[in-house]
Scaffold this active site. Structure first.
Site, short mmCIF file in Angstrom:
data_model
loop_
_atom_site.label_atom_id
_atom_site.label_comp_id
_atom_site.label_asym_id
_atom_site.label_seq_id
_atom_site.Cartn_x
_atom_site.Cartn_y
_atom_site.Cartn_z
N THR A 1 0.84 -1.21 0.00
CA THR A 1 0.00 0.00 0.00
C THR A 1 0.87 1.25 0.00
O THR A 1 0.62 2.21 -0.74
CB THR A 1 -0.92 0.01 1.25
OG1 THR A 1 -1.64 -1.20 1.28
CG2 THR A 1 -1.89 1.18 1.23
N ARG B 1 2.11 7.26 -6.41
CA ARG B 1 1.06 8.21 -6.84
C ARG B 1 1.46 9.65 -6.55
O ARG B 1 1.05 10.57 -7.25
CB ARG B 1 -0.26 7.89 -6.14
CG ARG B 1 -0.91 6.65 -6.72
CD ARG B 1 -2.33 6.45 -6.21
NE ARG B 1 -2.90 5.24 -6.77
CZ ARG B 1 -3.09 4.11 -6.09
NH1 ARG B 1 -2.78 4.04 -4.81
NH2 ARG B 1 -3.59 3.05 -6.68
N SER C 1 1.33 -8.73 -1.49
CA SER C 1 -0.03 -8.23 -1.59
C SER C 1 -1.08 -9.33 -1.64
O SER C 1 -1.95 -9.33 -2.51
CB SER C 1 -0.11 -7.36 -2.87
OG SER C 1 -1.20 -6.49 -2.81
N ASN D 1 -4.60 -11.93 3.41
CA ASN D 1 -4.62 -12.71 4.66
C ASN D 1 -6.06 -12.91 5.12
O ASN D 1 -6.42 -13.97 5.61
CB ASN D 1 -3.86 -11.96 5.76
CG ASN D 1 -2.37 -12.23 5.70
OD1 ASN D 1 -1.94 -13.36 5.53
ND2 ASN D 1 -1.58 -11.18 5.83
N CYS D 2 -6.83 -11.86 4.96
CA CYS D 2 -8.21 -11.89 5.46
C CYS D 2 -9.06 -12.95 4.72
O CYS D 2 -10.08 -13.38 5.23
CB CYS D 2 -8.87 -10.53 5.29
SG CYS D 2 -7.84 -9.20 5.87
C1 LIG Z 1 -6.31 -15.41 8.95
C2 LIG Z 1 -6.32 -13.90 9.00
C3 LIG Z 1 -7.50 -13.19 8.84
C4 LIG Z 1 -7.51 -11.80 8.88
N1 LIG Z 1 -8.70 -11.14 8.72
C5 LIG Z 1 -8.73 -9.79 8.75
C6 LIG Z 1 -9.94 -9.08 8.53
O1 LIG Z 1 -10.99 -9.66 8.29
N2 LIG Z 1 -9.90 -7.71 8.59
C7 LIG Z 1 -8.74 -7.02 8.82
O2 LIG Z 1 -8.74 -5.78 8.85
N3 LIG Z 1 -7.56 -7.69 9.03
C8 LIG Z 1 -7.54 -9.05 9.00
N4 LIG Z 1 -6.36 -9.70 9.19
C9 LIG Z 1 -5.16 -8.92 9.52
C10 LIG Z 1 -4.48 -8.36 8.29
O3 LIG Z 1 -4.26 -9.38 7.34
C11 LIG Z 1 -3.15 -7.77 8.75
O4 LIG Z 1 -3.45 -6.68 9.59
C12 LIG Z 1 -2.27 -7.29 7.61
O5 LIG Z 1 -1.93 -8.37 6.79
C13 LIG Z 1 -1.03 -6.66 8.19
O6 LIG Z 1 -0.25 -6.22 7.11
P1 LIG Z 1 1.28 -5.87 7.28
O7 LIG Z 1 1.77 -5.46 5.92
O8 LIG Z 1 1.45 -4.95 8.42
O9 LIG Z 1 1.97 -7.22 7.75
P2 LIG Z 1 1.98 -8.71 7.09
O10 LIG Z 1 0.74 -9.00 6.30
O11 LIG Z 1 2.34 -9.61 8.20
O12 LIG Z 1 3.20 -8.58 6.06
C14 LIG Z 1 4.52 -8.43 6.49
C15 LIG Z 1 5.42 -9.00 5.39
O13 LIG Z 1 6.75 -8.68 5.74
C16 LIG Z 1 7.58 -9.75 5.34
N5 LIG Z 1 8.80 -9.67 6.13
C17 LIG Z 1 8.94 -9.85 7.47
N6 LIG Z 1 10.21 -9.67 7.85
C18 LIG Z 1 10.92 -9.40 6.70
C19 LIG Z 1 12.30 -9.14 6.43
N7 LIG Z 1 13.20 -9.11 7.42
N8 LIG Z 1 12.68 -8.90 5.14
C20 LIG Z 1 11.75 -8.91 4.13
N9 LIG Z 1 10.44 -9.18 4.33
C21 LIG Z 1 10.02 -9.40 5.60
C22 LIG Z 1 6.76 -11.01 5.65
O14 LIG Z 1 7.20 -12.12 4.88
C23 LIG Z 1 5.35 -10.55 5.27
O15 LIG Z 1 5.03 -10.92 3.94
C24 LIG Z 1 -6.31 -11.10 9.13
C25 LIG Z 1 -5.10 -11.82 9.28
C26 LIG Z 1 -5.10 -13.20 9.22
C27 LIG Z 1 -3.77 -13.95 9.38
#
Ligand SMILES: Cc1cc2nc3c(=O)[nH]c(=O)nc-3n(C[C@H](O)[C@H](O)[C@H](O)COP(=O)(O)OP(=O)(O)OC[C@H]3O[C@@H](n4cnc5c(N)ncnc54)[C@H](O)[C@@H]3O)c2cc1C
Length: 124
Positions: A14, A21, A38, A41-42
């Site tokens: 995001t 943009r 991208s 997870n949800c």
């Molecule tokens: C089963 C499930 C259901 C969900 N349902 C909902 C919902 O209904 N509504 C909602 O709002 N949210 C929901 N969520 C939560 C939502 O998916 C997360 O809040 C969101 O994915 C967080 O995004 P993020 O980018 O912060 O972290 P993440 O999605 O955890 O992404 C972090 C990324 O960083 C990468 N990474 C980590 N360390 C390193 C490194 N050292 N070097 C390179 N890459 C690295 C990882 O591989 C990962 O791909 C759900 C989550 C799960 C697991």
């Protein structure tokens, strides 16, 4: 401006799209340690429950499509293992176990989080 983003899912992807943009010229590098970026997870519970039938539907963007659309240098299977804040560099480990250094002007860390698990005590 050279921007490195660590983590390519909700937060990282995001942010990369948002930066593009607002800045056409920025060099944006997205470093993701996994194979995918991208993804929804949800949607996982729906996939496991059979509501979403095709696994591919969980992928909002492929690395190739995202890279082309937003002109972002997407590097999957590239894990950041060290950040040198003084020199403004990150050390990256590829799936081949080879490592390299990449410099940045701005660094964004979007590596997700893990839940805090309270210590388990047996109830008597
Ligand atoms: C089963 C499930 C259901 C969900 N349902 C909902 C919902 O209904 N509504 C909602 O709002 N949210 C929901 N969520 C939560 C939502 O998916 C997360 O809040 C969101 O994915 C967080 O995004 P993020 O980018 O912060 O972290 P993440 O999605 O955890 O992404 C972090 C990324 O960083 C990468 N990474 C980590 N360390 C390193 C490194 N050292 N070097 C390179 N890459 C690295 C990882 O591989 C990962 O791909 C759900 C989550 C799960 C697991």
């Amino acid at each position: 401006m050279k921007i490195i983003i660590i983590g390519g899912v909700a937060g990282g992807a995001t942010t990369a799209a948002r930066i593009r943009r607002s800045d056409e010229k920025a060099e944006i590098i997205l470093l993701e340690k996994g194979k995918y970026i991208s993804y929804a997870n949800c949607g996982l519970p729906y996939y496991i429950g059979g509501v979403i039938k095709e696994r591919e539907k969980l992928f909002v963007q492929t690395p190739e499509a995202f890279s082309t659309r937003f002109r972002v240098d997407v590097r999957t299977e590239n894990e950041v293992i060290f950040i040198d804040r003084k020199r403004k560099t990150v050390t990256v480990r590829q799936s081949s176990e080879d490592t390299y250094e990449e410099s940045y002007d701005k660094l964004l860390i979007s590596t997700g989080a893990s839940p805090v698990r309270p210590p388990y005590r047996e109830l008597i």
